[in-house]
Design an enzyme around this catalytic site. Sequence first.
Site, mmCIF file in Angstrom:
data_model
loop_
_atom_site.group_PDB
_atom_site.id
_atom_site.type_symbol
_atom_site.label_atom_id
_atom_site.label_comp_id
_atom_site.label_asym_id
_atom_site.label_seq_id
_atom_site.Cartn_x
_atom_site.Cartn_y
_atom_site.Cartn_z
ATOM 1 N N PRO A 29 -15.891 -3.660 3.343
ATOM 2 C CA PRO A 29 -17.230 -3.724 3.946
ATOM 3 C C PRO A 29 -18.204 -2.698 3.362
ATOM 4 O O PRO A 29 -19.420 -2.892 3.443
ATOM 5 C CB PRO A 29 -16.971 -3.451 5.430
ATOM 6 N N TYR A 61 0.860 -1.194 0.000
ATOM 7 C CA TYR A 61 0.000 0.000 0.000
ATOM 8 C C TYR A 61 0.897 1.246 0.000
ATOM 9 O O TYR A 61 1.537 1.573 0.999
ATOM 10 C CB TYR A 61 -0.942 0.023 1.209
ATOM 11 N N GLY A 86 -23.547 5.285 0.186
ATOM 12 C CA GLY A 86 -24.651 5.995 -0.459
ATOM 13 C C GLY A 86 -24.267 7.349 -1.031
ATOM 14 O O GLY A 86 -25.092 8.073 -1.563
#
Length: 327
Positions: free
Chosen positions: A202, A56, A210
Amino acid sequence: MKYRTLGRTGWKISEISFGAWAIGGAWGNVDDAESLAALHAALDGGVNFFDTADVYGDGRSERLLARLKRERREKFYIATKAGRRLPQQTPEGYSRKNLTAWIERSLKNLDTDAIDLLQLHCPHPDVFYRPEVFGILDDLVQAGKLRHYGVSVEKVEEALKAIEYPKVQSVQIIFNIFRQRPADLFFREAQRRKVGILARVPLASGMLSGKISRTSHFARDDHRHFNRHGEAFDRGETFAGVDFDVALAAVEELKKLAPRKTTLAQMALRWILEFPAVTCSIPGAKRPDQVRENLAASDLPPLSQATLKKIHALYENRIKPLVHQYW
Ligand SMILES: NC(=O)c1ccc[n+]([C@@H]2O[C@H](COP(=O)([O-])OP(=O)(O)OC[C@H]3O[C@@H](n4cnc5c(N)ncnc54)[C@H](OP(=O)(O)O)[C@@H]3O)[C@@H](O)[C@H]2O)c1
């Protein structure tokens, strides 16, 4: 924050922990000061487990966690990963020489003598049929370089094979409202063998918050721009492999199911916690406000049976036919 026991390690880890991919790289521009503030906010909120990897940001994320350790007194666990420095995934790449070199590099980045939890980083599937690789990991535990080890996998079948090795303490796998297959056979088997489960992605790469819309813009170096169809790595790692427009439509339905005073991200994280086989989820976050919103899901009441049923129906009807058999 509530805590669950990880495998047979005896560690009690935060049921909502922290995924440190985004603060390393491949998610557009990130600012180290803000990333560090997010890490501090996680510790403030009771997180004691952080997932990272040597690749990463080529170690940037590991080095940020080392800084966090220097700046705080609390004990926390760091899980890192090895294997993705290979130019191409081959089983031969998981040699003693390579594994030792990758681990030495992570020890340096993390500024520590021993890695709490080392995970094989979605290796070539044949690695799971090479007991010698797990033997090398046993030797590295013996040598004091690793406290424990586990695996990160793409597919349920890889997870099932990996947990046949008795020292595998954890399996990291994609599990979220859009990726439900692990909850069947694999969760039962992992529980039976007392193997911890780290639910990654997740929020389906932020989709399940949203906030993403058809007009959302992703930077060129954000995998949500460059890996939507699996161009750079497994398609499932981006939006959990769900087609962008299908995902957006499903999210509109999910928004209607969020309980009062609960954001969609919180409902998505709460949904994962309804599975006792899961040790924790590891949502990624780039900013303290995201961290605080996500951690609050641990203190929410369980979702109602009616809500769980509706989420199940949405998965069955809209998502399952498109993704269920791929991973
Ligand atoms: N192969 C592997 O082993 C592997 C692969 C993938 C991930 N992982 C691990 O799993 C962790 C979690 O997965 P992930 O980071 O890919 O996906 P994720 O947790 O589903 O999504 C994280 C992203 O969602 C957005 N977000 C987070 N909280 C939010 C909130 N409350 N409201 C709105 N947006 C929010 C942030 O991005 P924006 O703000 O930019 O939208 C954040 O970077 C990773 O960090 C990593 O540690 C491992």
